[in-house]
Enzyme design. Structure first.
Site, PDB file in Angstrom:
ATOM      1  N   CYS A  63      52.957  33.408  -3.841  1.00  0.00           N
ATOM      2  CA  CYS A  63      51.892  32.583  -3.289  1.00  0.00           C
ATOM      3  C   CYS A  63      51.242  33.348  -2.138  1.00  0.00           C
ATOM      4  CB  CYS A  63      52.359  31.236  -2.756  1.00  0.00           C
ATOM      5  SG  CYS A  63      53.165  30.215  -3.980  1.00  0.00           S
ATOM      6  N   HIS A  93      77.452  55.851 -26.532  1.00  0.00           N
ATOM      7  CA  HIS A  93      78.434  54.790 -26.254  1.00  0.00           C
ATOM      8  C   HIS A  93      77.910  53.421 -26.680  1.00  0.00           C
ATOM      9  CE1 HIS A  93      80.976  57.657 -24.169  1.00  0.00           C
ATOM     10  NE2 HIS A  93      79.858  58.145 -23.658  1.00  0.00           N
ATOM     11  N   LYS A 102      53.426  39.645  -7.070  1.00  0.00           N
ATOM     12  CA  LYS A 102      53.657  40.935  -6.420  1.00  0.00           C
ATOM     13  C   LYS A 102      54.839  40.883  -5.477  1.00  0.00           C
ATOM     14  CE  LYS A 102      52.466  45.114  -5.186  1.00  0.00           C
ATOM     15  NZ  LYS A 102      52.897  46.138  -6.149  1.00  0.00           N
ATOM     16  N   ARG A 131      49.629  37.978  -5.305  1.00  0.00           N
ATOM     17  CA  ARG A 131      50.863  37.289  -4.917  1.00  0.00           C
ATOM     18  C   ARG A 131      51.165  36.094  -5.815  1.00  0.00           C
ATOM     19  NH1 ARG A 131      52.135  38.861   0.471  1.00  0.00           N
ATOM     20  NH2 ARG A 131      53.627  37.177   0.523  1.00  0.00           N
ATOM     21  N   LYS A 166      58.099  49.439 -16.353  1.00  0.00           N
ATOM     22  CA  LYS A 166      56.619  49.397 -16.340  1.00  0.00           C
ATOM     23  C   LYS A 166      56.107  48.816 -17.653  1.00  0.00           C
ATOM     24  CE  LYS A 166      55.795  49.613 -13.044  1.00  0.00           C
ATOM     25  NZ  LYS A 166      56.635  49.780 -11.930  1.00  0.00           N
ATOM     26  N   GLU A 224      56.859  45.025 -17.971  1.00  0.00           N
ATOM     27  CA  GLU A 224      56.125  44.086 -17.116  1.00  0.00           C
ATOM     28  C   GLU A 224      54.624  44.049 -17.382  1.00  0.00           C
ATOM     29  OE1 GLU A 224      56.323  46.716 -13.009  1.00  0.00           O
ATOM     30  OE2 GLU A 224      56.204  44.568 -12.851  1.00  0.00           O
ATOM     31  N   GLU A 246      62.632  53.108 -14.725  1.00  0.00           N
ATOM     32  CA  GLU A 246      61.317  52.705 -14.214  1.00  0.00           C
ATOM     33  C   GLU A 246      60.269  52.720 -15.330  1.00  0.00           C
ATOM     34  OE1 GLU A 246      60.126  51.275 -11.804  1.00  0.00           O
ATOM     35  OE2 GLU A 246      58.047  51.880 -11.546  1.00  0.00           O
ATOM     36  N   TRP A 283      52.035  30.866  -7.095  1.00  0.00           N
ATOM     37  CA  TRP A 283      53.014  31.256  -8.102  1.00  0.00           C
ATOM     38  C   TRP A 283      53.971  30.079  -8.174  1.00  0.00           C
ATOM     39  CZ3 TRP A 283      58.293  32.071  -8.668  1.00  0.00           C
ATOM     40  CH2 TRP A 283      58.683  32.812  -9.799  1.00  0.00           C
ATOM     41  N   ASN A 341      53.647  28.391   1.420  1.00  0.00           N
ATOM     42  CA  ASN A 341      54.337  29.429   0.647  1.00  0.00           C
ATOM     43  C   ASN A 341      55.811  29.318   0.990  1.00  0.00           C
ATOM     44  OD1 ASN A 341      55.257  31.714  -0.639  1.00  0.00           O
ATOM     45  ND2 ASN A 341      54.488  33.119   0.928  1.00  0.00           N
ATOM     46  N   GLY A 342      56.661  29.194  -0.030  1.00  0.00           N
ATOM     47  CA  GLY A 342      58.099  29.077   0.210  1.00  0.00           C
ATOM     48  C   GLY A 342      58.675  27.976  -0.654  1.00  0.00           C
TER      49      GLY A 342
HETATM   50  O1  M6R Z   1      57.991  44.408  -2.379  1.00  0.00           O
HETATM   51  P1  M6R Z   1      59.240  45.004  -2.923  1.00  0.00           P
HETATM   52  O2  M6R Z   1      59.192  46.483  -3.025  1.00  0.00           O
HETATM   53  O3  M6R Z   1      60.469  44.537  -2.193  1.00  0.00           O
HETATM   54  O4  M6R Z   1      59.370  44.432  -4.406  1.00  0.00           O
HETATM   55  C1  M6R Z   1      60.510  44.694  -5.170  1.00  0.00           C
HETATM   56  C2  M6R Z   1      60.254  44.397  -6.629  1.00  0.00           C
HETATM   57  O5  M6R Z   1      59.944  43.039  -6.799  1.00  0.00           O
HETATM   58  C3  M6R Z   1      59.108  45.239  -7.196  1.00  0.00           C
HETATM   59  O6  M6R Z   1      59.369  46.594  -7.054  1.00  0.00           O
HETATM   60  C4  M6R Z   1      58.896  44.919  -8.693  1.00  0.00           C
HETATM   61  O7  M6R Z   1      59.994  45.303  -9.436  1.00  0.00           O
HETATM   62  C5  M6R Z   1      57.624  45.610  -9.176  1.00  0.00           C
HETATM   63  N1  M6R Z   1      56.663  44.632  -9.572  1.00  0.00           N
HETATM   64  C6  M6R Z   1      57.823  46.455 -10.356  1.00  0.00           C
HETATM   65  O8  M6R Z   1      56.643  47.102 -10.724  1.00  0.00           O
END
Ligand code: M6R
Length: 643
Positions: free
Chosen positions: A2, A536, A638, A39, A517, A520, A513, A90, A114-115
């Site tokens: 949010c 394994h 985000k 956000r 990517k 997501e 990673e 969100w 937010n929260g």
């Molecule tokens: O703001 P942060 O770096 O703490 O966020 C951590 C993860 O939520 C963030 O890296 C998330 O995995 C990314 N969206 C991945 O692309």
């Protein structure tokens, strides 16, 4: 999760010849929301207040992305306002509907939040018992009614009809204090009332909130992006503080009710850093920002004597010399950056490094002492799990070092020291430049510790730094030479339903990673594995035509290189389509690769700064070929500010 934004301008402002900042709350809120949309984008809404005799409080909201709110506003055509609050959501409590969108209205006031309010069920029952009818399933609407009940009681206690705007604002400050004292959970709350059209009342506990200080107008935001187009002068808000913002004053009370002066700083990001700058998406732009992000993170780290200096390192060198373990706490991509750090720091400093997903850390009774250095990595500095991990580590006596991109964020403020990454604002939900700059900052930390503890000679540290300094140009060249080919590959493979990513040593976190990517942004099943783990179990997944990315270490490290070549052969023999990321001139891979992506040579430990780039480009291209919004993938936000 949010995003919230607030703006208050001068009360005389409604006339077009009014003071600066006048009547432009709507413009400010929409600009702020567009910058905060990363956000959360399940719904959006705004509340505007104005001092005239017409409709003094207007609330407009819409399910879906910000464009839906813009359309609703076009239809509603609200009049210019002196103050306003906005929200991009969100969803947590209640689905992503217009009813559940913020702001929530109760009586004369409206609230954004937010929260998560953990005791909201009991509070909801109380509010309903008081005769209020709730229109949404949210915890926030409960807070709006609690505030209005308290505020109405305070107004009624005064002489009826005589409470002016200033007195009303003061009473709402008291109500905010009284209500937030009863809330369990996390919140950044903003409230406006039509009885005080030149004021915003706010409070914060464990959810991000910063103040923007303008000329004759003031701002609030979940982060500085909310107001950076209007002011770069920002101030911090601490937990359990209550605020009153008017056009020309910001008053902050601490938990004990004392007026306090907040810390202020100049935001170094300018608004243009958070626009697409000619690229189709923020993700594309941020992939291309990476050479600069690495260069900026390295900037100014070497003194006249050629030594590595980390000015922000406020931890006593004697303490750093005595540490016997490092624990990295982070989530998602940031945790993979920490995983890369483990290889580098253990190799350079001979200190054991553990990687902990922040959300697992405090629940497993970790072994932490005064001799442990906890390194929290976070782009936003607001990831709730990471905040809790830092708090837990510090309670056990550990020093906490934050590697953070967002100045003034909670993790940056709560840690004992901060090493800032200078990636600039990262808007796309999928982390790209933040990852690369986090790894760069980890290298700096490792080299600094190696220098301080005498594990490396000064000339060795200088050599590593020189090599790091060459990385931005190499990333630049890689983008120039390989981007088109990798994009085409992404488009060609857009119909595939599954991918594997394999790597060894530092290639392993890069494989993780690469898979993240793709998951997501393209919603495709993808798994990253340590190449040695394949036999394994995971090799059972390999079937005819399955695309398998393999990150091949340099042939200058034959022990690693040759083993990975064998892994490529193993999957190829079972029908996999192999996409190999290999160093320029490494011809040993050619016979076993369906596609080769060539990477400039670099020291093994720095290889992730290059090898991850094609994986980012590939994920973005494949997602776009599927018609997806790569900047705002479904179900994600985000900044994960709830546990
Ligand atoms: O703001 P942060 O770096 O703490 O966020 C951590 C993860 O939520 C963030 O890296 C998330 O995995 C990314 N969206 C991945 O692309």
């Amino acid at each position: 999760m949010c995003g919230i934004v607030g703006h208050v301008g001068p009360l005389n402002s409604i006339n077009p010849a009014g003071a600066p900042g006048s009547g432009r709350s709507l413009e400010v809120l929409l600009d702020g929301l567009s910058r905060l949309e990363y956000r959360g984008y399940d719904s959006a809404g705004i509340a505007l207040v104005r001092p005239d005799d017409g409709e003094r409080l207007t609330v407009v909201k819409a399910a879906g992305k910000l464009d839906n709110l813009r359309a609703a506003l076009d239809e509603a055509g609200p009049a210019p306002a002196t103050a306003g609050i906005g929200h991009t959501r969100w969803a947590t409590h209640g689905g992503p509907t217009t009813e559940n969108a913020h702001p929530h209205r109760a009586g004369t006031l409206a609230v954004v939040h937010n929260g998560i309010i953990e005791n909201f069920r009991a509070l909801r029952a109380e509010v309903e018992e008081a005769g209020r009818t709730l229109l949404s399933a949210t915890d926030t609407e409960v807070v709006a009614h609690l505030l209005d009940l308290d505020f109405s009681a305070r107004l009624a206690a005064g002489e009826a009809g005589t409470v002016g705007p200033d007195a009303a604002a003061a009473l709402l400050v008291e109500s905010m204090r009284a209500v937030t004292d009863r809330l369990e959970g996390t919140f950044a709350l903003l409230a406006v009332t039509e009885l005080a059209p030149g004021a915003i009342i706010a409070a914060r506990r464990s959810s991000p909130l910063v103040i923007g200080l303008g000329e004759g107008e003031n701002f609030l935001g979940s982060d500085v992006a909310a107001f950076v187009a209007f002011t770069t002068h920002a101030a911090e808000v601490d937990d359990d503080q209550v605020l009153l913002l008017t056009a020309d004053a910001v008053t902050v009370w601490d938990a004990a009710g004392n007026v306090v002066t907040p810390n202020t700083w100049e935001v170094s990001w300018d608004a243009s850093a958070a626009v697409k700058g000619g690229y189709e998406t923020f993700m594309d732009k941020e992939i291309h920002d990476q050479p600069t992000a690495v260069a900026d993170t390295l900037l100014g780290r070497v003194n006249d004597r050629g030594e590595l200096v980390l000015d922000e390192m406020r931890i006593d060198p004697a303490v750093l010399r005595s540490i016997d373990k490092i624990i990295v706490v982070a989530c998602g991509t940031a945790a993979y950056a920490g995983h890369v750090a483990k290889y580098a720091i253990e190799h350079w400093c001979r200190i054991p490094v553990e990687i902990e997903l922040a959300h697992e850390f405090r629940y497993r009774d970790p072994i932490v002492s005064e001799k442990t250095l906890t390194v929290a990595i976070s782009q936003s500095g607001e990831t709730m799990d990471t905040i809790h991990a830092v708090r837990h580590a510090r309670e056990q006596g550990s020093r906490a070092l934050a590697i953070v991109n967002t100045y003034g964020s909670t993790i940056a403020r709560e840690a004992d020291a901060v090493l800032y990454t200078h990636a600039g604002p990262e808007v796309a939900v999928a982390s790209t430049k933040a990852f690369i700059s986090q790894i760069t900052a980890c290298y700096l930390l490792g080299l600094y510790l190696a220098q301080l503890r005498g594990n490396k000679w000064p000339d060795e540290v200088a050599d590593y730094l020189e090599n790091l300094g060459k990385m931005p140009a190499k990333i630049e060249r890689l983008l120039a030479e390989q981007e088109d080919m990798v994009r085409e590959l992404g488009e060609q493979l857009a119909d595939q339903t599954s991918f594997l990513f394999l790597g060894r040593h530092v290639g392993y976190p890069v494989a993780l990673e690469g898979a993240l990517k793709l998951k997501e942004v393209a919603y495709v099943h993808a798994e990253g594995f340590a190449a040695g783990e394949l036999k394994h179990g995971p090799i059972a997944l390999v079937e005819e035509g399955l695309p398998v990315f393999v990150i091949v270490p340099t042939p200058r490290r034959p022990v690693l290189h040759d083993k990975v070549i064998s892994n490529i052969q193993e999957v190829r023999a079972r029908g996999a389509r192999t996409i190999v990321i290999a160093e320029e001139g490494d011809e040993a891979v050619t016979p076993f690769a369906d596609t080769v992506i060539r990477i400039p040579a670099a020291p093994t430990l720095m290889w992730p700064l290059l090898t991850v780039v094609p994986l980012q480009i590939f994920a973005a291209a494949l997602a776009k070929a599927r018609g997806l919004d790569v900047d705002q993938p479904r179900n994600l936000a985000k900044s994960v500010t709830v546990e």
